[in-house]
Scaffold this motif. Sequence first.
Motif, PDB file in Angstrom:
ATOM      1  N   ALA A 291       0.917  -1.213  -0.133  1.00  0.00           N
ATOM      2  CA  ALA A 291      -0.154  -0.100  -0.118  1.00  0.00           C
ATOM      3  C   ALA A 291       0.894   1.185  -0.026  1.00  0.00           C
ATOM      4  CB  ALA A 291      -0.854  -0.100   1.114  1.00  0.00           C
ATOM      5  N   THR A 292       1.860   1.165   0.560  1.00  0.00           N
ATOM      6  CA  THR A 292       2.907   2.311   0.731  1.00  0.00           C
ATOM      7  C   THR A 292       3.600   2.589  -0.571  1.00  0.00           C
ATOM      8  OG1 THR A 292       3.157   1.770   2.872  1.00  0.00           O
ATOM      9  CG2 THR A 292       4.648   3.514   1.963  1.00  0.00           C
ATOM     10  N   THR A 293       4.026   1.442  -1.120  1.00  0.00           N
ATOM     11  CA  THR A 293       4.546   1.849  -2.497  1.00  0.00           C
ATOM     12  C   THR A 293       3.598   2.545  -3.512  1.00  0.00           C
ATOM     13  OG1 THR A 293       6.028  -0.024  -2.050  1.00  0.00           O
ATOM     14  CG2 THR A 293       5.698   0.498  -4.312  1.00  0.00           C
ATOM     15  N   ARG A 294       2.446   1.803  -3.484  1.00  0.00           N
ATOM     16  CA  ARG A 294       1.361   2.546  -4.327  1.00  0.00           C
ATOM     17  C   ARG A 294       1.323   4.067  -3.805  1.00  0.00           C
ATOM     18  NH1 ARG A 294      -0.941   2.274  -9.285  1.00  0.00           N
ATOM     19  NH2 ARG A 294      -3.112   3.449  -9.245  1.00  0.00           N
ATOM     20  N   TRP A 295       1.011   4.316  -2.622  1.00  0.00           N
ATOM     21  CA  TRP A 295       0.862   5.789  -2.215  1.00  0.00           C
ATOM     22  C   TRP A 295       2.074   6.604  -2.628  1.00  0.00           C
ATOM     23  CZ3 TRP A 295       3.022   8.639   2.009  1.00  0.00           C
ATOM     24  CH2 TRP A 295       2.551   9.765   2.152  1.00  0.00           C
ATOM     25  N   LEU A 296       3.343   6.167  -2.402  1.00  0.00           N
ATOM     26  CA  LEU A 296       4.333   7.084  -2.691  1.00  0.00           C
ATOM     27  C   LEU A 296       4.499   7.321  -3.897  1.00  0.00           C
ATOM     28  CD1 LEU A 296       7.119   5.181  -0.479  1.00  0.00           C
ATOM     29  CD2 LEU A 296       6.286   7.468  -0.153  1.00  0.00           C
ATOM     30  N   ASP A 297       3.949   6.582  -5.097  1.00  0.00           N
ATOM     31  CA  ASP A 297       3.955   6.581  -6.390  1.00  0.00           C
ATOM     32  C   ASP A 297       2.870   7.551  -6.780  1.00  0.00           C
ATOM     33  OD1 ASP A 297       6.267   5.107  -6.591  1.00  0.00           O
ATOM     34  OD2 ASP A 297       5.411   3.408  -7.226  1.00  0.00           O
ATOM     35  N   HIS A 298       1.747   7.596  -6.158  1.00  0.00           N
ATOM     36  CA  HIS A 298       0.430   8.300  -6.210  1.00  0.00           C
ATOM     37  C   HIS A 298       0.178   9.327  -5.147  1.00  0.00           C
ATOM     38  CE1 HIS A 298       0.644   5.112  -9.189  1.00  0.00           C
ATOM     39  NE2 HIS A 298      -0.043   5.862  -9.998  1.00  0.00           N
ATOM     40  N   PRO A 299       0.942  10.106  -4.659  1.00  0.00           N
ATOM     41  CA  PRO A 299       0.712  11.018  -3.443  1.00  0.00           C
ATOM     42  C   PRO A 299      -0.282  11.762  -3.464  1.00  0.00           C
ATOM     43  CG  PRO A 299       2.573  11.963  -4.460  1.00  0.00           C
ATOM     44  CD  PRO A 299       2.297  10.539  -5.344  1.00  0.00           C
ATOM     45  N   GLY A 300      -1.057  12.189  -4.535  1.00  0.00           N
ATOM     46  CA  GLY A 300      -2.212  12.877  -4.509  1.00  0.00           C
ATOM     47  C   GLY A 300      -3.456  12.520  -4.314  1.00  0.00           C
ATOM     48  N   SER A 301      -3.547  10.970  -4.298  1.00  0.00           N
ATOM     49  CA  SER A 301      -4.651  10.204  -3.880  1.00  0.00           C
ATOM     50  C   SER A 301      -5.213  10.406  -2.497  1.00  0.00           C
ATOM     51  CB  SER A 301      -4.469   8.658  -4.394  1.00  0.00           C
ATOM     52  OG  SER A 301      -3.359   8.202  -3.517  1.00  0.00           O
ATOM     53  N   LEU A 302      -4.266  10.409  -1.698  1.00  0.00           N
ATOM     54  CA  LEU A 302      -4.548  10.581  -0.335  1.00  0.00           C
ATOM     55  C   LEU A 302      -3.605  11.227   0.561  1.00  0.00           C
ATOM     56  CD1 LEU A 302      -5.615   6.833   0.707  1.00  0.00           C
ATOM     57  CD2 LEU A 302      -7.086   8.736   0.656  1.00  0.00           C
ATOM     58  N   SER A 303      -4.049  12.050   1.468  1.00  0.00           N
ATOM     59  CA  SER A 303      -3.200  13.017   2.266  1.00  0.00           C
ATOM     60  C   SER A 303      -2.509  12.191   3.300  1.00  0.00           C
ATOM     61  CB  SER A 303      -3.972  13.964   2.923  1.00  0.00           C
ATOM     62  OG  SER A 303      -4.599  13.427   3.968  1.00  0.00           O
ATOM     63  N   LEU A 304      -1.364  12.422   3.671  1.00  0.00           N
ATOM     64  CA  LEU A 304      -0.726  11.747   4.683  1.00  0.00           C
ATOM     65  C   LEU A 304      -1.629  11.085   5.801  1.00  0.00           C
ATOM     66  CD1 LEU A 304       1.924  10.393   5.851  1.00  0.00           C
ATOM     67  CD2 LEU A 304       2.491  12.520   6.837  1.00  0.00           C
ATOM     68  N   GLU A 305      -2.362  12.192   6.286  1.00  0.00           N
ATOM     69  CA  GLU A 305      -3.310  11.867   7.323  1.00  0.00           C
ATOM     70  C   GLU A 305      -4.483  10.912   7.392  1.00  0.00           C
ATOM     71  OE1 GLU A 305      -2.489  14.763   6.348  1.00  0.00           O
ATOM     72  OE2 GLU A 305      -1.214  15.258   7.949  1.00  0.00           O
ATOM     73  N   GLU A 306      -4.793  10.849   6.007  1.00  0.00           N
ATOM     74  CA  GLU A 306      -6.027   9.966   5.228  1.00  0.00           C
ATOM     75  C   GLU A 306      -5.311   8.477   5.129  1.00  0.00           C
ATOM     76  OE1 GLU A 306      -8.870  12.973   2.826  1.00  0.00           O
ATOM     77  OE2 GLU A 306      -7.009  12.224   1.963  1.00  0.00           O
ATOM     78  N   PHE A 307      -4.107   8.729   4.502  1.00  0.00           N
ATOM     79  CA  PHE A 307      -3.372   7.555   4.311  1.00  0.00           C
ATOM     80  C   PHE A 307      -3.108   6.516   5.735  1.00  0.00           C
ATOM     81  CE2 PHE A 307       0.480   5.104   3.255  1.00  0.00           C
ATOM     82  CZ  PHE A 307      -0.052   3.945   2.488  1.00  0.00           C
ATOM     83  N   THR A 308      -2.566   7.324   6.882  1.00  0.00           N
ATOM     84  CA  THR A 308      -2.310   6.871   7.905  1.00  0.00           C
ATOM     85  C   THR A 308      -3.432   6.236   8.438  1.00  0.00           C
ATOM     86  OG1 THR A 308      -0.451   8.456   8.304  1.00  0.00           O
ATOM     87  CG2 THR A 308      -1.505   7.097  10.270  1.00  0.00           C
ATOM     88  N   ALA A 309      -4.811   6.973   8.584  1.00  0.00           N
ATOM     89  CA  ALA A 309      -5.966   6.466   8.970  1.00  0.00           C
ATOM     90  C   ALA A 309      -6.574   5.412   8.366  1.00  0.00           C
ATOM     91  CB  ALA A 309      -7.013   7.640   9.095  1.00  0.00           C
ATOM     92  N   GLN A 310      -6.179   5.069   7.089  1.00  0.00           N
ATOM     93  CA  GLN A 310      -6.598   4.007   6.582  1.00  0.00           C
ATOM     94  C   GLN A 310      -5.912   2.927   6.886  1.00  0.00           C
ATOM     95  OE1 GLN A 310      -5.820   3.791   2.050  1.00  0.00           O
ATOM     96  NE2 GLN A 310      -7.931   2.982   2.125  1.00  0.00           N
ATOM     97  N   LEU A 311      -4.396   2.924   6.846  1.00  0.00           N
ATOM     98  CA  LEU A 311      -3.555   1.680   7.329  1.00  0.00           C
ATOM     99  C   LEU A 311      -4.033   1.538   8.799  1.00  0.00           C
ATOM    100  CD1 LEU A 311      -0.032   2.950   5.970  1.00  0.00           C
ATOM    101  CD2 LEU A 311      -1.775   1.204   5.030  1.00  0.00           C
ATOM    102  N   THR A 312      -4.215   2.366   9.479  1.00  0.00           N
ATOM    103  CA  THR A 312      -4.497   1.978  10.804  1.00  0.00           C
ATOM    104  C   THR A 312      -5.771   1.213  11.190  1.00  0.00           C
ATOM    105  OG1 THR A 312      -3.444   4.395  11.798  1.00  0.00           O
ATOM    106  CG2 THR A 312      -5.213   2.921  13.420  1.00  0.00           C
ATOM    107  N   GLY A 313      -6.797   1.743  10.389  1.00  0.00           N
ATOM    108  CA  GLY A 313      -8.072   0.867  10.635  1.00  0.00           C
ATOM    109  C   GLY A 313      -7.860  -0.558  10.004  1.00  0.00           C
TER     110      GLY A 313
END
Length: 229
Positions: free
Chosen positions: A176-198
Amino acid sequence: MAASTGTRVDGRAARWAGQQARRRAEFVEAALVAITRHGPGVSTEQIAEQAGVARTGLYKHFADAGDLQRAIAQRAAELVTAELEPVWHPTEGSPREMIVAAIGTHLRWLTEHTELHRYLVRNALTPPLGDSAIDVKAAIGQHLSRLFTGWLGGFGLDPAPADTVAFGLVGYVESATTRWLDHPGSLSLEEFTAQLTGTIWAMLDHTLRMGGVVLDPDQPLPLPPGAEH
């Protein structure tokens, strides 16, 4: 006299081995700088230039390109596990707070070492690096497995699922992180952290419930025996 000669030979061999180890470590550190400067497609020539030696000079200390890549992967594993040291020894807080802290630390390291992460992912797909690229994931997975074993045992549960859950979480977060790093505009850091945490909590909660343990993720959690070690 023979014993004295043997001692001198052993001493020279030990010094030579020490010098070799130091030079290898210096070249690996130079490689990390080169990767940051040139990206995941960094060449051996660029690494050698950063180290201040000819390309052939590298191969006096590394068997081949694969050996150098494995050494880089091993160093990356050392760096990230050191950064995550507080995660391996939790002190207090709720499950959600602990997960957020762990994810936040991991994401901070990855955003600060994005090119190194991409280098490891890129070289994991092609020879000669092969499975050595999983050193970082394996190191994190092994630490998490020991941590989860302590938690499950502390709650009186069978620790057998710890390994599967730990490595499953590592694989999920890494992909998930590799995908997010390559597409940083899809989710903010806070949103991404919340998604992973859940998602992480859902997996841990399921494992606990299978053993009859129900926890509130937002309530402080006393550490079970062994979890702090």
